[in-house]
Design a protein around this motif. Sequence first.
Motif, PDB file in Angstrom:
ATOM      1  N   ASP A 130       0.841  -1.096  -0.010  1.00  0.00           N
ATOM      2  CA  ASP A 130       0.009   0.112   0.018  1.00  0.00           C
ATOM      3  C   ASP A 130       0.947   1.193   0.044  1.00  0.00           C
ATOM      4  O   ASP A 130       2.223   0.912   0.146  1.00  0.00           O
ATOM      5  N   ASP A 131       0.420   2.320  -0.037  1.00  0.00           N
ATOM      6  CA  ASP A 131       1.065   3.560  -0.278  1.00  0.00           C
ATOM      7  C   ASP A 131       1.391   4.232   1.039  1.00  0.00           C
ATOM      8  O   ASP A 131       2.191   5.049   1.138  1.00  0.00           O
ATOM      9  N   GLY A 132       1.072   3.635   2.333  1.00  0.00           N
ATOM     10  CA  GLY A 132       1.378   3.847   3.470  1.00  0.00           C
ATOM     11  C   GLY A 132       0.337   3.415   4.400  1.00  0.00           C
ATOM     12  O   GLY A 132      -0.548   2.811   4.003  1.00  0.00           O
ATOM     13  N   LEU A 133       0.579   3.474   5.759  1.00  0.00           N
ATOM     14  CA  LEU A 133      -0.151   2.705   7.017  1.00  0.00           C
ATOM     15  C   LEU A 133      -0.294   3.747   7.929  1.00  0.00           C
ATOM     16  O   LEU A 133       0.518   4.446   8.790  1.00  0.00           O
ATOM     17  N   ALA A 134      -1.614   4.345   7.984  1.00  0.00           N
ATOM     18  CA  ALA A 134      -2.005   5.099   9.210  1.00  0.00           C
ATOM     19  C   ALA A 134      -2.764   4.406  10.367  1.00  0.00           C
ATOM     20  O   ALA A 134      -2.063   4.181  11.341  1.00  0.00           O
ATOM     21  N   THR A 135      -3.795   4.286  10.160  1.00  0.00           N
ATOM     22  CA  THR A 135      -4.570   3.466  11.291  1.00  0.00           C
ATOM     23  C   THR A 135      -4.346   1.886  11.204  1.00  0.00           C
ATOM     24  O   THR A 135      -4.174   1.211  12.328  1.00  0.00           O
ATOM     25  N   GLY A 136      -4.034   1.161   9.906  1.00  0.00           N
ATOM     26  CA  GLY A 136      -3.836   0.040   9.628  1.00  0.00           C
ATOM     27  C   GLY A 136      -4.982  -0.878   9.466  1.00  0.00           C
ATOM     28  O   GLY A 136      -5.097  -2.204   9.403  1.00  0.00           O
ATOM     29  N   ALA A 137      -6.058  -0.030   9.477  1.00  0.00           N
ATOM     30  CA  ALA A 137      -7.414  -1.071   9.059  1.00  0.00           C
ATOM     31  C   ALA A 137      -7.478  -1.733   7.969  1.00  0.00           C
ATOM     32  O   ALA A 137      -7.841  -2.872   7.757  1.00  0.00           O
ATOM     33  N   SER A 138      -7.209  -1.049   6.883  1.00  0.00           N
ATOM     34  CA  SER A 138      -7.259  -1.635   5.515  1.00  0.00           C
ATOM     35  C   SER A 138      -6.109  -2.640   5.417  1.00  0.00           C
ATOM     36  O   SER A 138      -6.478  -3.630   4.923  1.00  0.00           O
ATOM     37  N   VAL A 154       2.674 -14.204   4.491  1.00  0.00           N
ATOM     38  CA  VAL A 154       2.116 -12.737   4.127  1.00  0.00           C
ATOM     39  C   VAL A 154       3.037 -11.679   4.683  1.00  0.00           C
ATOM     40  O   VAL A 154       3.527 -11.836   5.745  1.00  0.00           O
ATOM     41  N   VAL A 155       3.644 -10.965   3.325  1.00  0.00           N
ATOM     42  CA  VAL A 155       4.672 -10.086   3.772  1.00  0.00           C
ATOM     43  C   VAL A 155       3.841  -8.694   3.711  1.00  0.00           C
ATOM     44  O   VAL A 155       3.188  -8.329   2.528  1.00  0.00           O
ATOM     45  N   LEU A 156       3.815  -7.544   4.540  1.00  0.00           N
ATOM     46  CA  LEU A 156       3.094  -6.405   4.433  1.00  0.00           C
ATOM     47  C   LEU A 156       4.181  -5.539   4.112  1.00  0.00           C
ATOM     48  O   LEU A 156       5.132  -5.353   5.002  1.00  0.00           O
ATOM     49  N   ALA A 157       4.067  -4.629   3.055  1.00  0.00           N
ATOM     50  CA  ALA A 157       5.187  -3.502   2.742  1.00  0.00           C
ATOM     51  C   ALA A 157       4.593  -2.392   2.444  1.00  0.00           C
ATOM     52  O   ALA A 157       3.688  -2.183   1.389  1.00  0.00           O
ATOM     53  N   VAL A 158       5.092  -1.119   2.909  1.00  0.00           N
ATOM     54  CA  VAL A 158       4.722   0.193   2.934  1.00  0.00           C
ATOM     55  C   VAL A 158       5.696   0.893   2.947  1.00  0.00           C
ATOM     56  O   VAL A 158       6.825   0.574   3.713  1.00  0.00           O
ATOM     57  N   PRO A 159       5.700   2.053   2.191  1.00  0.00           N
ATOM     58  CA  PRO A 159       6.772   3.039   2.063  1.00  0.00           C
ATOM     59  C   PRO A 159       6.907   3.803   3.493  1.00  0.00           C
ATOM     60  O   PRO A 159       8.186   4.030   3.935  1.00  0.00           O
ATOM     61  N   VAL A 160       5.600   4.221   3.987  1.00  0.00           N
ATOM     62  CA  VAL A 160       5.977   5.001   5.373  1.00  0.00           C
ATOM     63  C   VAL A 160       4.645   4.454   6.063  1.00  0.00           C
ATOM     64  O   VAL A 160       3.598   4.040   5.889  1.00  0.00           O
ATOM     65  N   GLY A 161       4.829   4.218   7.460  1.00  0.00           N
ATOM     66  CA  GLY A 161       3.953   3.861   8.369  1.00  0.00           C
ATOM     67  C   GLY A 161       3.989   4.733  10.001  1.00  0.00           C
ATOM     68  O   GLY A 161       4.986   4.919  10.190  1.00  0.00           O
ATOM     69  N   SER A 162       2.825   4.638  10.683  1.00  0.00           N
ATOM     70  CA  SER A 162       2.780   5.103  11.807  1.00  0.00           C
ATOM     71  C   SER A 162       3.402   3.956  12.800  1.00  0.00           C
ATOM     72  O   SER A 162       2.949   2.981  12.543  1.00  0.00           O
TER      73      SER A 162
END
Length: 218
Positions: A130-138, A154-162
């Motif tokens: 995804d393009d980022g992780l804010a709340t993480g709900a999606s 399952v690998v979760l990969a985001v450029p930026v996250g809280s």
Amino acid sequence: MEGSFPNRAAAGAALAEALADHARRPDTVVLGLVRGGIPVAVEVANRLGLTLDALVIRKLGVPWAPEVAFGAVGPGGVVVRNEDVAARLEQRDADAVLARESAELVRREVAYRGGRPPLSLRGQVAVLVDDGLATGASARAAVGVARALDATRVVLAVPVGSPRALNALRSLVDELVCPLRPAAFGAVSEFYDDFHQVTDAEVAAALDSADVRPPGTV
């Protein structure tokens, strides 16, 4: 802003570097979360020589508080539920939300997938982008759907996250990759110079132009 990306493609390039160990693995598929994750995922897949596909999920929001999810629906009618929340709903209300979101998911699947076969993750390592992780709900919903579709890892990969969302999701995935983890986090958009809303047409065009075949096939 220091520590930001010019656009989603640049974020995808940075993410690809962090995912280098997964390059050219025939059992690995990069799944862009529709819609904002697709431009990031295209760059990751192209740079690493991996299969690319889209993961369409729809959160199932509580009717009187849509931002609160009681579950999610994914490809093939896969439904994951947050039973703690779902138990508070009347069955008819939950069924109405599921019917509405299932119809929207089918519409998007038809628009994005074209003539490609339904998504299957059996025997595959799923890299959720995804393009980022804010709340993480999606992301939480996407992980649940990937597990239900029988992904081996399952690998979760985001450029930026809280940091808060990253910590909450760490135990749910086999690997978590996030190059930029700012201590002060307000919204994903703060870390992009260009964070326009990705359209259905952009998603379809990106998938059409990308190589969605397994590496090494003709």
